[in-house]
Design an enzyme around this catalytic site. Structure first.
Site, PDB file in Angstrom:
ATOM      1  N   ASP A 176       0.832  -1.202   0.000  1.00  0.00           N
ATOM      2  CA  ASP A 176       0.000   0.000   0.000  1.00  0.00           C
ATOM      3  C   ASP A 176       0.873   1.261   0.000  1.00  0.00           C
ATOM      4  OD1 ASP A 176      -2.797   1.086   0.454  1.00  0.00           O
ATOM      5  OD2 ASP A 176      -1.751   2.003   2.136  1.00  0.00           O
ATOM      6  N   GLU A 231       1.784  -0.455  -4.931  1.00  0.00           N
ATOM      7  CA  GLU A 231       0.848   0.590  -5.303  1.00  0.00           C
ATOM      8  C   GLU A 231       1.667   1.871  -5.418  1.00  0.00           C
ATOM      9  OE1 GLU A 231      -3.126   2.981  -3.930  1.00  0.00           O
ATOM     10  OE2 GLU A 231      -1.553   2.534  -2.500  1.00  0.00           O
TER      11      GLU A 231
HETATM   12  C1  BGC Z   1      -5.313   2.394  -0.424  1.00  0.00           C
HETATM   13  C2  BGC Z   1      -6.478   3.157   0.066  1.00  0.00           C
HETATM   14  C3  BGC Z   1      -6.149   3.638   1.458  1.00  0.00           C
HETATM   15  C4  BGC Z   1      -4.825   4.425   1.477  1.00  0.00           C
HETATM   16  C5  BGC Z   1      -4.308   4.586   2.853  1.00  0.00           C
HETATM   17  C6  BGC Z   1      -4.287   3.510  -0.526  1.00  0.00           C
HETATM   18  O1  BGC Z   1      -3.606   3.799  -1.499  1.00  0.00           O
HETATM   19  O2  BGC Z   1      -5.525   1.740  -1.645  1.00  0.00           O
HETATM   20  O3  BGC Z   1      -7.654   2.400   0.077  1.00  0.00           O
HETATM   21  O4  BGC Z   1      -7.165   4.476   1.892  1.00  0.00           O
HETATM   22  O5  BGC Z   1      -3.825   3.754   0.770  1.00  0.00           O
HETATM   23  O6  BGC Z   1      -3.846   3.373   3.349  1.00  0.00           O
END
Ligand code: BGC
Length: 549
Positions: free
Chosen positions: A208, A260
């Protein structure tokens, strides 16, 4: 056959655990629910699952605020439920990947609580990003950086003596304080967390906010992403990912991680390396365009292919996830840019949304998504053609974005509605009859349920199954080269071939996607799949796979 690692060509299915299936009948999905629907995933034909956070959490951001990384939140079950789900998946040949949230913890995490209790200058505070405020009494935030969820990215704490004190940095909600990855103890703790789940047998992780770990807290502009050191090739972030990679590589069985991360060419190449994390999400492919803008879509494809050539990182294709309005709704919006469409108060759905059109286009886009080399991600419900739900009553909105933007942005609840499995009315067999689900389901979703679509060979679900079966059968749909074909305006056309010697005798497939309004000629060959009926021409908003050799 080749020796490509499994993850480099896999189709992953993202499970948002609250919304996939409810095993204990409380209206919220859970791990037992996932176990009960594993056969569905096998039937669908995916290779792996990614489960969004189910670890212990106060659920301020629905699990992305973790207070214990090595336990299951009671809302989702127990560690025993996790182990049994994992075993059930592995028995069926499904790999299991889980979310890892290294950028921040919950404010209820014991380390943050200790940091609060220990006061300024303590080693405990060094684990997070604490700073003194500006102004005569420290009453002003250290910088003017905004949180990605709205409002300031700094929150002031009350010190153990009861006085207003230091400020801490949070890229997201105030309940999600950012770790200080400059501190070796944080890396050591995450080594432990990685090992905990690898020991249990997970096949990999989705990292994440993977590009956000290293901060530049002194940055004083107003671009929320600038305080993150993303473009420095010598950034300590490389050491972090190399160290975590070493942990993963010390386990057998090709464990993997997908980052991500957003960004341009420079950011992408500076963060994804063969000795760091394995994959990254190709968000430009998801975000880049109005529907008929073939140029930006082609550029997004080229960017990922260039990355493969430049760093050896396989591309990863995605159109939907738990943070983005569902593609059926995005593609059915005539005026809105796909990635910029955010429903706002008083305007629950763009007036021009045409779900019939959006569904037709989403069916077409699936043929692009599943025909490009590398890994692909499908978000739960995408295979059912679920639209975004933009008319949830305001009092039911749960995403922290709603409160943090002062009710200006409704947030992401609309793409997180519990899945319809069968039956004529809510909860559509998601939960037992009579149960209220954590977000209400629309009353017109019966035809979109799994049971309703299963019996219909023309349904979105049947299409996805067919496409996934073809992708398994034809290696040119998942590996090899993409060769652009001469194409009319507002179309995408490429030939897919395996690399030389990779799969001798494999089919050569042309992929055509008509984003315009005029039908275009198709090449001669065998139509392997099409998103709507085709003859020798391809109508508007339609895609086809044509085997030419
Ligand atoms: C996740 C989100 C989340 C955020 C904070 C992101 O990029 O995909 O759903 O709210 O990170 O953890």
């Amino acid at each position: 056959m080749t020796n490509a690692p499994w993850w480099s060509q896999a189709v992953f299915y993202q499970i948002y655990p609250r919304s996939f299936a409810d095993g204990n009948g409380d209206g919220t999905g859970d791990l037992a629910g996932i176990s009960s629907r594993l056969d569905y995933l096998v039937e669908l034909g995916v290779d792996a699952i990614w489960i969004s956070p189910f670890q212990r959490s106060p659920q301020v951001d629905h699990g992305y605020d973790i207070s214990d990384h090595c336990d299951v939140d009671p809302l989702f079950g127990t560690l025993a439920d996790f182990d049994s789900m994992l075993a059930g998946a592995h028995e069926r040949g499904l790999r299991v990947t889980i979310d890892m949230v290294p950028n921040h913890s919950s404010d209820q995490h014991p380390w943050f609580q200790r940091a609060l209790a220990s006061g300024p200058g303590s080693p405990e505070r060094e684990l997070y990003v604490f700073r003194d405020g500006l102004g005569e009494h420290g009453e002003l935030p250290p910088t003017n950086v905004a949180s990605l969820f709205g409002g300031p990215a700094w929150t002031r704490v009350t010190e153990p003596d009861g006085q207003p004190g230091q400020w801490y940095f949070h890229l997201f909600a105030a309940q999600q304080p950012d770790w200080n990855w400059g501190n070796e103890a944080v890396l050591e703790e995450f080594r432990r967390v990685f090992r905990f789940w690898l020991d249990r047998g997970v096949d990999g992780f989705r990292i994440d906010a993977g590009d956000a770990l290293i901060k530049h807290p002194a940055y004083r502009g107003d671009d929320p992403l600038m305080p993150l050191i993303r473009k420095d090739p010598n950034s300590p972030v490389h050491r972090i990912y190399r160290e975590l990679r070493k942990v993963m590589d010390s386990y057998p069985g090709e464990r993997m991680a997908v980052l991500e991360m957003g960004g341009d060419r420079e950011v992408l190449t500076s963060l994804v390396r063969p000795d760091e994390m394995h994959l990254y999400f190709n968000f430009p492919f998801m975000h880049s365009r109005e529907w008929d803008d073939d140029k930006t879509l082609a550029e997004a494809i080229d960017l990922a292919l260039w990355m493969r050539g430049s760093t050896g990182t396989p591309p990863t294709w995605v159109t939907d996830n738990h943070d983005t309005p569902r593609s059926v709704t995005r593609y059915g919006s005539h005026v809105q840019l796909a990635g910029d469409y955010v429903p706002t108060t008083g305007d629950p759905a763009p007036p021009t949304t045409d779900l019939t059109l959006g569904t037709r286009r989403a069916r077409a886009m699936a043929l692009a998504l599943l025909s490009l080399p590398g890994a692909a991600y499908i978000y739960n419900g995408q295979e059912l053609g679920l639209p975004n739900v933009d008319d949830l009553p305001e009092e039911l909105l749960q995403d922290p974005v709603w409160e943090r933007t002062g009710h200006q942005e409704r947030g992401r609840d609309g793409c997180r509605i519990p899945l319809p499995w069968g039956g004529a009315e809510p909860p559509y067999e998601f939960s037992p009859t009579g149960t209220s689900t954590w977000l209400p389901q629309p009353t017109d979703w019966a035809p979109r349920s799994v049971a309703a679509q299963r019996g219909d060979p023309d349904s979105m679900l049947a299409r996805y199954r067919h496409l996934l079966a073809l992708r398994r059968a034809h290696p040119a749909l998942r590996t090899g080269a993409v060769t652009w074909l001469p194409r009319p305006p507002h179309t995408i056309g490429y030939e897919r071939t395996c690399f030389a010697g990779e799969h001798p005798g494999a089919a050569v497939i042309e992929v055509w996607l008509n984003l315009g309004t005029t039908p275009i000629a198709l090449p001669s060959g065998e139509i392997l799949a099409s998103s709507a009926p085709v003859t020798d021409t391809l109508p508007a908003d339609t895609a086809a796979w044509v085997r030419t050799r």
